[in-house]
Design an enzyme around this catalytic site. Structure first.
Site, PDB file in Angstrom:
ATOM      1  N   LYS A 288      59.858  65.901  81.224  1.00 35.14           N
ATOM      2  CA  LYS A 288      59.109  67.146  81.054  1.00 35.14           C
ATOM      3  C   LYS A 288      59.770  68.222  81.918  1.00 35.14           C
ATOM      4  O   LYS A 288      60.076  67.977  83.090  1.00 35.14           O
ATOM      5  CB  LYS A 288      57.645  66.899  81.466  1.00 35.14           C
ATOM      6  CG  LYS A 288      56.686  67.947  80.991  1.00 35.14           C
ATOM      7  CD  LYS A 288      55.257  67.420  81.009  1.00 35.14           C
ATOM      8  CE  LYS A 288      54.283  68.527  80.682  1.00 35.14           C
ATOM      9  NZ  LYS A 288      52.909  68.023  80.480  1.00 35.14           N
ATOM     10  N   GLU A 377      37.828  61.726  75.628  1.00 33.01           N
ATOM     11  CA  GLU A 377      36.542  62.382  75.874  1.00 33.01           C
ATOM     12  C   GLU A 377      35.376  61.474  75.516  1.00 33.01           C
ATOM     13  O   GLU A 377      34.358  61.435  76.230  1.00 33.01           O
ATOM     14  CB  GLU A 377      36.459  63.693  75.082  1.00 33.01           C
ATOM     15  CG  GLU A 377      37.341  64.821  75.626  1.00 33.01           C
ATOM     16  CD  GLU A 377      38.819  64.697  75.251  1.00 33.01           C
ATOM     17  OE1 GLU A 377      39.168  63.835  74.416  1.00 33.01           O
ATOM     18  OE2 GLU A 377      39.635  65.470  75.800  1.00 33.01           O
ATOM     19  N   ARG A 405      34.642  66.471  70.687  1.00 39.35           N
ATOM     20  CA  ARG A 405      35.070  65.111  70.360  1.00 39.35           C
ATOM     21  C   ARG A 405      34.011  64.061  70.690  1.00 39.35           C
ATOM     22  O   ARG A 405      34.040  62.966  70.155  1.00 39.35           O
ATOM     23  CB  ARG A 405      36.298  64.744  71.221  1.00 39.35           C
ATOM     24  CG  ARG A 405      37.584  65.294  70.775  1.00 39.35           C
ATOM     25  CD  ARG A 405      38.335  64.250  69.972  1.00 39.35           C
ATOM     26  NE  ARG A 405      39.378  64.889  69.220  1.00 39.35           N
ATOM     27  CZ  ARG A 405      40.670  64.759  69.492  1.00 39.35           C
ATOM     28  NH1 ARG A 405      41.073  64.001  70.477  1.00 39.35           N
ATOM     29  NH2 ARG A 405      41.551  65.373  68.748  1.00 39.35           N
TER      30      ARG A 405
END
Ligand SMILES: Cc1ncc(C[n+]2csc(CCOP(=O)(O)OP(=O)(O)O)c2C)c(N)n1
Length: 644
Positions: A288, A377, A405
């Site tokens: 990243k 979630e 969600r």
């Protein structure tokens, strides 16, 4: 400011142009693409590290596959800047995330190359599988469907639901697992350990080489895809799959891990995989922030750093001469620790947003009592419910938009079972530049209709602290109700925010200023707009009353009786959807009690509101200070228009 692309990048308007290049020029193109992303994001802002990490992968995918006919689906989509730049949007890229400009995420309306709209994670596998099955049904056996998903996004249940289904089909699906060991914060959980294991296992790496050698040989000799597959499978199965491979167990052919920054190799491997039908997964290792030192070093900070000086790596911070109000999220994070110091039963739960929610303050101070559960979630809510059954006082912090969600879990696991879980919904209201996938527009409506649920919204830092204190108090914890506190992205209004904690009576509003003719009822932080509006109106001799309702549920009925008895012009203001929201609750009260008044409601209309600064969007929807003042004027100058 005009940003000039490198010579090669300047020639690429669409992937068609890219596919005409000799493979030998791909590394240069990647360098130029990376530089272009750095140039633009440093000046105009946006997500950063993730796009830098997939420069080579993006280039190789568009080089090898026939996009847009081949369907390329980016998971989350925050890493798709290179994709946007290579697919006809380079010249507009400086408008990325600005009001009226390009979306920060792939979006079907924006380009044929954006096969699926995203923003929330872990949808790519299901969406790509749906497309692959549709292609089969429509008699197209050759179209490719590629889902690019990060290791963070792979932790969500939805990704596994997609893989579970995919493995039972022969759909033409390639999952590219972009493994950089990071979510926004370091990735967590057993899957991360597993991926690290395969990445470093000498057996896997040996087999990987054998497999690719075989593939290479067979491709050159022009063997059929089936033959290649069977050889590859024999090679894998004979040596490595005596150990179990998670993906192979799900019937997905597993390839990799390979270096995601070697664009040549990536292009070769993808070209080979293109000839292999059926569901398969390619494990790609990337870094990243690749190619920009500071971003490689502090990957969390550089996920979305804001504006920065690209030469020094210094992130530009606004400077102020007077003390500023803190962000709501920081008031949450610090107050949580303060409360947890007093009460050993308090715990914190976040699904993959330790930095974004400031739960990281508690994770640092009390590592055993704060849990990052990954992008999960639904699990976060049910896990919280489980802890609540055993008497823990759980602060479960989920962005309003991501709570969508976990709706079933809130009803089924928390409210039906009368568990006093505390939900802190950050980024409630307009999220801003992230746009419609991230707006927290619906929570007031979807939370207030659930029995055993309290819904509160603070107008300032002090109220947030007091609501947190109240939610954790015996009054609430010994009761049977969950307690939602919703607050917006960004700063509050009180530089001196560390006020003494005080229990608030549940469902009690606060009269901010008394007045005449019109009553303004606000919920949450946008009540501060009403204060500004009232200053303007006072100059015109208009003096409405202002009430900070604090609770959308239960409503302060005693206060509302007074309001409806004294006023026949009422304005409600909320930064949530108008349908079913706080204003609707006030209308229900009016109807239930037989009052008649002219009620005007300000809030988010029944429409998808695009991205932009929060203020721009509040203005667009007419509930900024000007919008409130206009609405009060309109009410003041019109008759009550109540027909009996
Ligand atoms: C359902 C959902 N929860 C949380 C988020 C917030 N979020 C955006 S990116 C991200 C990390 C994704 O990690 P990964 O897929 O590994 O991609 P990377 O950023 O490492 O490139 C998270 C948690 C989201 N977009 N969707």
């Amino acid at each position: 400011m005009l940003i000039t692309p490198g010579n090669l990048l300047a020639t690429i308007r669409t992937p068609e142009d890219l596919r005409k290049l000799p493979k030998s020029s791909l590394p240069q193109l990647c360098d130029e693409l990376r530089q272009y992303i750095i140039d633009v994001v440093s000046i105009y802002g946006g997500h950063f590290g993730s796009s830098l990490g997939v420069v080579e992968l993006t280039t190789a995918l568009h080089y090898v596959f026939n996009t847009p006919d081949d369907q390329l689906i980016w998971d989350v989509g925050h890493q798709a800047y290179g994709h946007k730049i290579l697919t006809g949007r380079r010249e507009n890229f400086h408008t990325n995330r600005f009001y009226g400009g390009l979306s920060g995420f792939p979006k079907r309306k924006e380009s044929d190359y954006d096969a699926f709209g995203v923003g929330h994670s872990s949808t790519s596998i299901s969406a790509a599988l749906g497309m692959a099955v549709a292609s089969q049904l429509q008699g197209n056996q050759i179209r490719n469907h590629i889902a690019v998903i990060g290791d963070g996004s792979m932790t969500a249940g939805l990704a596994f639901e997609g893989m579970n289904h995919a493995g039972a089909t022969d759909a033409n699906l390639l999952i590219v697992l972009n493994d950089n060991c990071m979510s926004i914060d370091p990735n967590v959980g057993a899957l991360r350990e597993y991926l690290t294991d395969i990445t470093t296992s000498p057996t896997y790496n040996k087999v990987k080489d054998e497999v690719w050698n075989l593939l290479g040989k067979f491709s050159t000799f022009g063997k059929s895809a089936q033959e290649i597959v069977s050889k590859v499978e024999t090679a894998i199965k004979s040596s490595v799959l005596s150990q179990s491979n998670l993906f192979e167990s799900l019937n997905l052919r597993y390839f990799g891990p390979i270096d995601g920054h070697d664009v040549d190799r990536l292009a070769d491997v993808l070209a080979d995989l293109k000839t292999i039908p059926g569901p398969k997964i390619l494990h790609v290792l990337t870094v990243k922030g690749k190619g920009y030192g500071p971003a490689e070093k502090d990957q969390t900070k550089w996920h979305a750093p804001g504006l920065f000086d690209k030469l020094t790596g210094e992130i530009k911070k606004k400077t102020f001469t007077t003390p500023q109000a803190p962000k709501y999220q920081d008031v949450f994070g610090n107050t949580l620790v303060e409360l947890a110091e007093q009460n050993p039963r308090i715990v914190g739960v976040t699904p993959a947003m330790p930095s974004g929610s400031s739960m990281n303050i508690m994770m640092k101070a009390m590592p055993t009592r704060a849990f990052d559960v990954g992008i999960a979630e639904q699990h976060a809510v049910t896990f919280s419910a489980g802890m609540a059954t055993r008497g823990e006082v759980v602060f479960c912090n989920i962005y309003s938009t991501f709570m969508q969600r976990a709706y079933d879990q809130v009803i089924h696991d928390v409210c039906i079972q009368e568990l006093p879980v505390i939900f802190c919904l950050d980024r409630a209201g307009f999220a801003g530049a992230d746009g419609p996938t991230h707006h927290g527009a619906y929570d007031i409506a979807f939370m207030r209709c659930i029995p055993n649920m309290i819904v509160a919204a603070p107008m300032n830092e002090q109220e947030l602290r007091n609501m947190m204190f109240t939610a954790a108090s015996d009054t609430v914890q010994k009761g049977k109700q969950a307690y939602t506190i919703r607050y917006p992205r960004g700063e509050g209004v009180m530089p001196n925010w560390k006020t003494p904690l005080e229990e608030l009576p549940i469902g009690k509003a606060r009269l901010v200023q008394d007045g005449e003719d019109v009553a303004i009822l606000t919920l949450g932080h946008i009540g501060n707009y009403a204060i500004t509006a009232m200053k303007h109106l006072a100059k015109e001799g208009i003096k409405p009353a202002h009430i900070d309702m604090r609770y959308a549920k239960p409503l302060d009925e005693a206060m509302l009786h007074q309001v409806f008895q004294r006023f026949n012009k009422i304005l409600t203001v909320e930064d949530g959807c108008l349908m079913g929201g706080f204003g609707s609750a006030v209308l229900e009260f009016m109807a239930n009690h037989g009052y008649m008044a002219r009620v005007k409601r300000l809030g988010i209309p029944d429409a998808i509101v695009e991205h932009g600064e929060q203020l721009e969007l509040h203005h667009e929807c007419g509930f900024d200070a000007d919008g409130i003042a206009d609405a009060v004027r309109e009410l003041s100058y019109t008759a009550a228009r109540v027909h009996v």
